[in-house]
Design an enzyme around this catalytic site. Structure first.
Site, PDB file in Angstrom:
ATOM      1  N   ARG A 168      -7.224 -46.788 -18.942  1.00  0.00           N
ATOM      2  CA  ARG A 168      -8.367 -46.827 -18.039  1.00  0.00           C
ATOM      3  C   ARG A 168      -8.747 -45.440 -17.566  1.00  0.00           C
ATOM      4  O   ARG A 168      -7.916 -44.544 -17.485  1.00  0.00           O
ATOM      5  CB  ARG A 168      -8.042 -47.709 -16.840  1.00  0.00           C
ATOM      6  CG  ARG A 168      -7.842 -49.135 -17.269  1.00  0.00           C
ATOM      7  CD  ARG A 168      -7.492 -50.079 -16.168  1.00  0.00           C
ATOM      8  NE  ARG A 168      -7.784 -49.590 -14.844  1.00  0.00           N
ATOM      9  CZ  ARG A 168      -7.114 -49.972 -13.761  1.00  0.00           C
ATOM     10  NH1 ARG A 168      -6.114 -50.798 -13.872  1.00  0.00           N
ATOM     11  NH2 ARG A 168      -7.440 -49.510 -12.580  1.00  0.00           N
TER      12      ARG A 168
ATOM     13  N   ARG B 143     -20.060 -41.078 -29.290  1.00  0.00           N
ATOM     14  CA  ARG B 143     -20.648 -40.869 -30.614  1.00  0.00           C
ATOM     15  C   ARG B 143     -20.739 -39.389 -30.987  1.00  0.00           C
ATOM     16  O   ARG B 143     -20.993 -39.061 -32.135  1.00  0.00           O
ATOM     17  CB  ARG B 143     -22.028 -41.524 -30.695  1.00  0.00           C
ATOM     18  CG  ARG B 143     -21.964 -43.028 -30.542  1.00  0.00           C
ATOM     19  CD  ARG B 143     -21.135 -43.655 -31.640  1.00  0.00           C
ATOM     20  NE  ARG B 143     -20.959 -45.084 -31.440  1.00  0.00           N
ATOM     21  CZ  ARG B 143     -19.817 -45.710 -31.616  1.00  0.00           C
ATOM     22  NH1 ARG B 143     -18.730 -45.047 -31.973  1.00  0.00           N
ATOM     23  NH2 ARG B 143     -19.739 -47.010 -31.437  1.00  0.00           N
TER      24      ARG B 143
ATOM     25  N   CYS C 149     -21.469 -51.004 -23.536  1.00  0.00           N
ATOM     26  CA  CYS C 149     -21.778 -50.643 -22.147  1.00  0.00           C
ATOM     27  C   CYS C 149     -22.158 -51.898 -21.370  1.00  0.00           C
ATOM     28  O   CYS C 149     -22.724 -52.837 -21.928  1.00  0.00           O
ATOM     29  CB  CYS C 149     -22.944 -49.664 -22.090  1.00  0.00           C
ATOM     30  SG  CYS C 149     -22.583 -48.044 -22.745  1.00  0.00           S
TER      31      CYS C 149
ATOM     32  N   GLU D  61     -21.328 -52.859 -13.780  1.00  0.00           N
ATOM     33  CA  GLU D  61     -20.323 -53.365 -12.835  1.00  0.00           C
ATOM     34  C   GLU D  61     -20.976 -54.360 -11.879  1.00  0.00           C
ATOM     35  O   GLU D  61     -22.174 -54.277 -11.613  1.00  0.00           O
ATOM     36  CB  GLU D  61     -19.768 -52.203 -11.982  1.00  0.00           C
ATOM     37  CG  GLU D  61     -18.769 -51.343 -12.676  1.00  0.00           C
ATOM     38  CD  GLU D  61     -17.408 -51.995 -12.835  1.00  0.00           C
ATOM     39  OE1 GLU D  61     -16.973 -52.786 -11.972  1.00  0.00           O
ATOM     40  OE2 GLU D  61     -16.770 -51.716 -13.853  1.00  0.00           O
TER      41      GLU D  61
ATOM     42  N   ARG E  69     -16.954 -46.261 -15.500  1.00  0.00           N
ATOM     43  CA  ARG E  69     -15.582 -46.690 -15.756  1.00  0.00           C
ATOM     44  C   ARG E  69     -15.396 -46.957 -17.247  1.00  0.00           C
ATOM     45  O   ARG E  69     -16.303 -47.439 -17.915  1.00  0.00           O
ATOM     46  CB  ARG E  69     -15.267 -47.964 -14.978  1.00  0.00           C
ATOM     47  CG  ARG E  69     -15.207 -47.785 -13.478  1.00  0.00           C
ATOM     48  CD  ARG E  69     -15.009 -49.159 -12.805  1.00  0.00           C
ATOM     49  NE  ARG E  69     -14.761 -49.050 -11.393  1.00  0.00           N
ATOM     50  CZ  ARG E  69     -15.708 -49.024 -10.457  1.00  0.00           C
ATOM     51  NH1 ARG E  69     -16.976 -49.062 -10.798  1.00  0.00           N
ATOM     52  NH2 ARG E  69     -15.387 -48.950  -9.175  1.00  0.00           N
TER      53      ARG E  69
ATOM     54  N   TYR F 141      -8.633 -40.512 -13.664  1.00  0.00           N
ATOM     55  CA  TYR F 141      -9.658 -40.667 -12.639  1.00  0.00           C
ATOM     56  C   TYR F 141     -10.125 -39.284 -12.217  1.00  0.00           C
ATOM     57  O   TYR F 141      -9.321 -38.466 -11.763  1.00  0.00           O
ATOM     58  CB  TYR F 141      -9.101 -41.453 -11.441  1.00  0.00           C
ATOM     59  CG  TYR F 141      -8.767 -42.872 -11.834  1.00  0.00           C
ATOM     60  CD1 TYR F 141      -9.731 -43.872 -11.767  1.00  0.00           C
ATOM     61  CD2 TYR F 141      -7.509 -43.191 -12.334  1.00  0.00           C
ATOM     62  CE1 TYR F 141      -9.443 -45.161 -12.172  1.00  0.00           C
ATOM     63  CE2 TYR F 141      -7.211 -44.481 -12.745  1.00  0.00           C
ATOM     64  CZ  TYR F 141      -8.177 -45.457 -12.660  1.00  0.00           C
ATOM     65  OH  TYR F 141      -7.891 -46.726 -13.067  1.00  0.00           O
TER      66      TYR F 141
ATOM     67  N   ARG G  82      -7.954 -45.402  -7.673  1.00  0.00           N
ATOM     68  CA  ARG G  82      -6.537 -45.664  -7.932  1.00  0.00           C
ATOM     69  C   ARG G  82      -5.689 -44.426  -7.637  1.00  0.00           C
ATOM     70  O   ARG G  82      -5.106 -43.843  -8.544  1.00  0.00           O
ATOM     71  CB  ARG G  82      -6.322 -46.109  -9.378  1.00  0.00           C
ATOM     72  CG  ARG G  82      -6.847 -47.479  -9.753  1.00  0.00           C
ATOM     73  CD  ARG G  82      -6.212 -48.637  -8.978  1.00  0.00           C
ATOM     74  NE  ARG G  82      -4.779 -48.708  -9.043  1.00  0.00           N
ATOM     75  CZ  ARG G  82      -4.092 -49.475  -9.873  1.00  0.00           C
ATOM     76  NH1 ARG G  82      -4.704 -50.245 -10.738  1.00  0.00           N
ATOM     77  NH2 ARG G  82      -2.778 -49.484  -9.843  1.00  0.00           N
TER      78      ARG G  82
END
Length: 125
Positions: free
Chosen positions: A6, A62, A74, A77, A89, A107, A115
């Site tokens: 992530r 790409r 894509c 959220e 994200r 992050y 996080r």
């Protein structure tokens, strides 16, 4: 074993160039920290908050050599009240020998707030 790697970052503006550059920076860090090559990747999901619509951030991937055939999607959220704004994200599904604890999630910028428990500083302690 397939593991989720992530990552998240933020941008200052809803600007296509900034979104592509920030996404490329995030993806590069995720790839570098986890020693990932394109052949190991099942797919990549990239989401954006509803205040980002200038471009598809998947365009950043790409530009990477050897990543042409990696499936990328894509999406937006869910708009949670008081959530971090202008956030991109990434969820990368990777075939790796790393354990879940060994995977380094990335992050950047304001997304560190998402996080803090997974930051490199905390993992090194």
């Amino acid at each position: 074993m397939i593991r989720g790697v992530r990552g998240a970052t933020t941008v200052e503006l809803n600007d296509a160039d900034e979104m592509i550059q920030s996404t490329a920076e995030l993806l590069s860090e995720m790839i570098k920290r986890n020693n990932i090559n394109a052949e190991q990747v099942a797919h990549v999901f990239i989401s954006v908050t509803n205040d980002l619509d200038a471009t598809f951030p998947a365009k950043a991937l790409r530009t990477f050599s050897d990543w042409t055939y990696v499936p990328v999607m894509c999406m937006q959220e869910i708009p949670v009240t008081n959530a971090l704004s202008k956030c991109i994200r990434v969820m990368m599904s990777v075939n790796t020998d790393l354990s879940q604890k060994e995977v380094e999630h990335v992050y950047l910028r304001e997304a560190v707030k998402l996080r803090p428990d997974l930051s490199l500083t905390n993992k090194e302690q």
